[in-house]
Design a protein around this motif. Sequence first.
Motif, PDB file in Angstrom:
ATOM      1  N   ASP A  43      31.520  67.384 -14.353  1.00  0.00           N
ATOM      2  CA  ASP A  43      32.101  68.058 -15.510  1.00  0.00           C
ATOM      3  C   ASP A  43      33.324  67.264 -15.966  1.00  0.00           C
ATOM      4  N   PHE A  44      33.073  66.254 -16.800  1.00  0.00           N
ATOM      5  CA  PHE A  44      34.161  65.385 -17.246  1.00  0.00           C
ATOM      6  C   PHE A  44      35.196  66.146 -18.076  1.00  0.00           C
ATOM      7  N   SER A  45      34.750  67.147 -18.826  1.00  0.00           N
ATOM      8  CA  SER A  45      35.694  67.902 -19.660  1.00  0.00           C
ATOM      9  C   SER A  45      36.715  68.630 -18.790  1.00  0.00           C
ATOM     10  N   PHE A  46      36.274  69.129 -17.621  1.00  0.00           N
ATOM     11  CA  PHE A  46      37.214  69.797 -16.716  1.00  0.00           C
ATOM     12  C   PHE A  46      38.225  68.795 -16.162  1.00  0.00           C
ATOM     13  N   LEU A  47      37.737  67.629 -15.733  1.00  0.00           N
ATOM     14  CA  LEU A  47      38.655  66.610 -15.209  1.00  0.00           C
ATOM     15  C   LEU A  47      39.687  66.207 -16.258  1.00  0.00           C
ATOM     16  N   LYS A  48      39.237  66.014 -17.480  1.00  0.00           N
ATOM     17  CA  LYS A  48      40.166  65.633 -18.561  1.00  0.00           C
ATOM     18  C   LYS A  48      41.180  66.742 -18.822  1.00  0.00           C
ATOM     19  N   GLY A  99      44.069  66.588 -16.632  1.00  0.00           N
ATOM     20  CA  GLY A  99      44.881  65.380 -16.740  1.00  0.00           C
ATOM     21  C   GLY A  99      44.373  64.151 -16.023  1.00  0.00           C
ATOM     22  N   VAL A 100      43.178  64.215 -15.431  1.00  0.00           N
ATOM     23  CA  VAL A 100      42.650  63.061 -14.699  1.00  0.00           C
ATOM     24  C   VAL A 100      42.139  62.022 -15.696  1.00  0.00           C
ATOM     25  N   GLU A 101      42.572  60.795 -15.537  1.00  0.00           N
ATOM     26  CA  GLU A 101      42.138  59.706 -16.418  1.00  0.00           C
ATOM     27  C   GLU A 101      40.761  59.196 -15.986  1.00  0.00           C
ATOM     28  N   LEU A 102      39.868  58.979 -16.965  1.00  0.00           N
ATOM     29  CA  LEU A 102      38.531  58.456 -16.717  1.00  0.00           C
ATOM     30  C   LEU A 102      38.430  57.073 -17.337  1.00  0.00           C
ATOM     31  N   VAL A 103      37.834  56.137 -16.599  1.00  0.00           N
ATOM     32  CA  VAL A 103      37.862  54.734 -16.999  1.00  0.00           C
ATOM     33  C   VAL A 103      36.453  54.217 -17.277  1.00  0.00           C
ATOM     34  N   GLY A 104      36.281  53.532 -18.417  1.00  0.00           N
ATOM     35  CA  GLY A 104      35.053  52.803 -18.723  1.00  0.00           C
ATOM     36  C   GLY A 104      33.861  53.674 -19.057  1.00  0.00           C
ATOM     37  N   GLU A 105      32.737  53.007 -19.300  1.00  0.00           N
ATOM     38  CA  GLU A 105      31.501  53.701 -19.641  1.00  0.00           C
ATOM     39  C   GLU A 105      31.011  54.593 -18.510  1.00  0.00           C
ATOM     40  N   LYS A 106      31.325  54.214 -17.269  1.00  0.00           N
ATOM     41  CA  LYS A 106      30.898  54.997 -16.114  1.00  0.00           C
ATOM     42  C   LYS A 106      31.798  56.203 -15.862  1.00  0.00           C
ATOM     43  N   GLN A 107      32.883  56.326 -16.671  1.00  0.00           N
ATOM     44  CA  GLN A 107      33.790  57.478 -16.558  1.00  0.00           C
ATOM     45  C   GLN A 107      34.287  57.671 -15.123  1.00  0.00           C
ATOM     46  N   ILE A 108      34.727  56.580 -14.509  1.00  0.00           N
ATOM     47  CA  ILE A 108      35.224  56.644 -13.136  1.00  0.00           C
ATOM     48  C   ILE A 108      36.618  57.271 -13.128  1.00  0.00           C
ATOM     49  N   PRO A 109      36.822  58.354 -12.385  1.00  0.00           N
ATOM     50  CA  PRO A 109      38.161  58.949 -12.315  1.00  0.00           C
ATOM     51  C   PRO A 109      39.163  57.995 -11.666  1.00  0.00           C
ATOM     52  N   THR A 110      40.396  58.093 -12.102  1.00  0.00           N
ATOM     53  CA  THR A 110      41.469  57.284 -11.532  1.00  0.00           C
ATOM     54  C   THR A 110      42.014  57.964 -10.275  1.00  0.00           C
ATOM     55  N   TYR A 111      41.951  57.258  -9.149  1.00  0.00           N
ATOM     56  CA  TYR A 111      42.500  57.802  -7.907  1.00  0.00           C
ATOM     57  C   TYR A 111      42.806  56.650  -6.956  1.00  0.00           C
ATOM     58  N   ASP A 112      43.671  56.928  -5.983  1.00  0.00           N
ATOM     59  CA  ASP A 112      44.042  55.950  -4.967  1.00  0.00           C
ATOM     60  C   ASP A 112      43.003  55.958  -3.855  1.00  0.00           C
ATOM     61  N   ASP A 113      42.471  54.790  -3.505  1.00  0.00           N
ATOM     62  CA  ASP A 113      41.414  54.712  -2.494  1.00  0.00           C
ATOM     63  C   ASP A 113      41.865  55.181  -1.108  1.00  0.00           C
ATOM     64  N   ILE A 114      43.153  55.090  -0.838  1.00  0.00           N
ATOM     65  CA  ILE A 114      43.670  55.453   0.483  1.00  0.00           C
ATOM     66  C   ILE A 114      44.017  56.937   0.557  1.00  0.00           C
ATOM     67  N   THR A 115      44.707  57.438  -0.449  1.00  0.00           N
ATOM     68  CA  THR A 115      45.174  58.829  -0.414  1.00  0.00           C
ATOM     69  C   THR A 115      44.243  59.789  -1.140  1.00  0.00           C
ATOM     70  N   MET A 116      43.401  59.283  -2.022  1.00  0.00           N
ATOM     71  CA  MET A 116      42.508  60.075  -2.884  1.00  0.00           C
ATOM     72  C   MET A 116      43.281  60.854  -3.947  1.00  0.00           C
ATOM     73  N   GLU A 117      44.572  60.533  -4.127  1.00  0.00           N
ATOM     74  CA  GLU A 117      45.374  61.189  -5.157  1.00  0.00           C
ATOM     75  C   GLU A 117      45.090  60.561  -6.514  1.00  0.00           C
ATOM     76  N   THR A 118      44.947  61.387  -7.528  1.00  0.00           N
ATOM     77  CA  THR A 118      44.674  60.906  -8.886  1.00  0.00           C
ATOM     78  C   THR A 118      45.972  60.466  -9.548  1.00  0.00           C
ATOM     79  N   ASN A 119      45.863  60.159 -10.847  1.00  0.00           N
ATOM     80  CA  ASN A 119      47.055  59.826 -11.626  1.00  0.00           C
ATOM     81  C   ASN A 119      47.966  61.034 -11.804  1.00  0.00           C
ATOM     82  N   VAL A 120      47.455  62.225 -11.508  1.00  0.00           N
ATOM     83  CA  VAL A 120      48.272  63.447 -11.538  1.00  0.00           C
ATOM     84  C   VAL A 120      48.806  63.691 -10.125  1.00  0.00           C
ATOM     85  N   LYS A 121      50.103  63.644  -9.961  1.00  0.00           N
ATOM     86  CA  LYS A 121      50.701  63.785  -8.629  1.00  0.00           C
ATOM     87  C   LYS A 121      50.339  65.142  -8.032  1.00  0.00           C
TER      88      LYS A 121
END
Length: 320
Positions: A255-260, A263-285
């Motif tokens: 559900d990309f509309s919910f993520l947006k 406040g979660v940023e989605l990147v590229g055609e694949k709509q990959i959510p932005t998150y840290d690979d180590i902590t799994m924290e998104t661009n929203v603290k």
Amino acid sequence: MKNGKLFDVIIIGAGPIGINCALEAKKKKLSYLVIEKGPLVNSLYNYPANMQFFSTSEKLELDNIPFISKDPKPSKQEALEYYRRIAVSNGLNINLFEKVLSVDQIKNFKVTTDTCSYHAKNIIVSTGFYDLPNKMNVKGEELPKLTHYYNDPHLYAFQNVAVIGASNSAVDAALEIYRKGGHVTMIIRGDSIGDRVKYWVKPDIENRIKEGSIKAYYNSEVKEILEDNIVINHGGKIIKIENDFVVALTGYRPDFSFLKSIGVELVGEKQIPTYDDITMETNVKGLFLAGVICGGLETHKWFIENSRVHASQIMDTIAP
């Protein structure tokens, strides 16, 4: 705040990974709540009745709790029982049949559901992707003869059934319906059965197609769905096929509309959510992702066995 409570973490989604997050939160002595819009492990509950996992049972285990199944690759029913028993025996704090409507952040997070609202210092979104099918966007897709979800083959006995797709779900449906007496035609966009189809099933479907028991149109796409027919483009040639039911297993998306909206940023055609690979924290603290939702449209990238680790990564960040 509900009853004046501020949770350390609210987990949205009570699938296997959401349950694993709850187990880790409990081990860290964090206050937590899991919110699920449907039954426990809702996505698994809606899988086909006769589904068998690709993974072996030990790869589906949570928190080193043994998953005993009668066969090496467990069934849907065995998985439902396993995850339910974990939730019960660990007394996990889970609210079922409660839908999250919004997540807002001021000082802390406010989670509003169709029942009430809650507050938390951190949020984990572990909602999967099974609720939103990829539509074909063709005329007639709204007809009741078409479904994007397959459950039991008995419904299709002696009927003319078009199965759209060439993935594991489409292949399983085609074989089961054929073996219950259905007349199956597969409509496949590519020139072969999918590469990710279970290795013990792929020879079966290919042989059934080769012998003519199941009809397959490769390099084809649906153009229109009619009451008694389905119209396809087969290599540039328009063909009308007699048809009673359409099982369109064209995949699903998060559900990309919910993520947006949270406040979660989605990147590229694949709509990959932005998150840290180590902590799994998104661009929203303070807002984390866990499980298959991390893959955006690459829904094959994350699954239970390789995303179980997300729970400990997140909890080690929240309460090191």
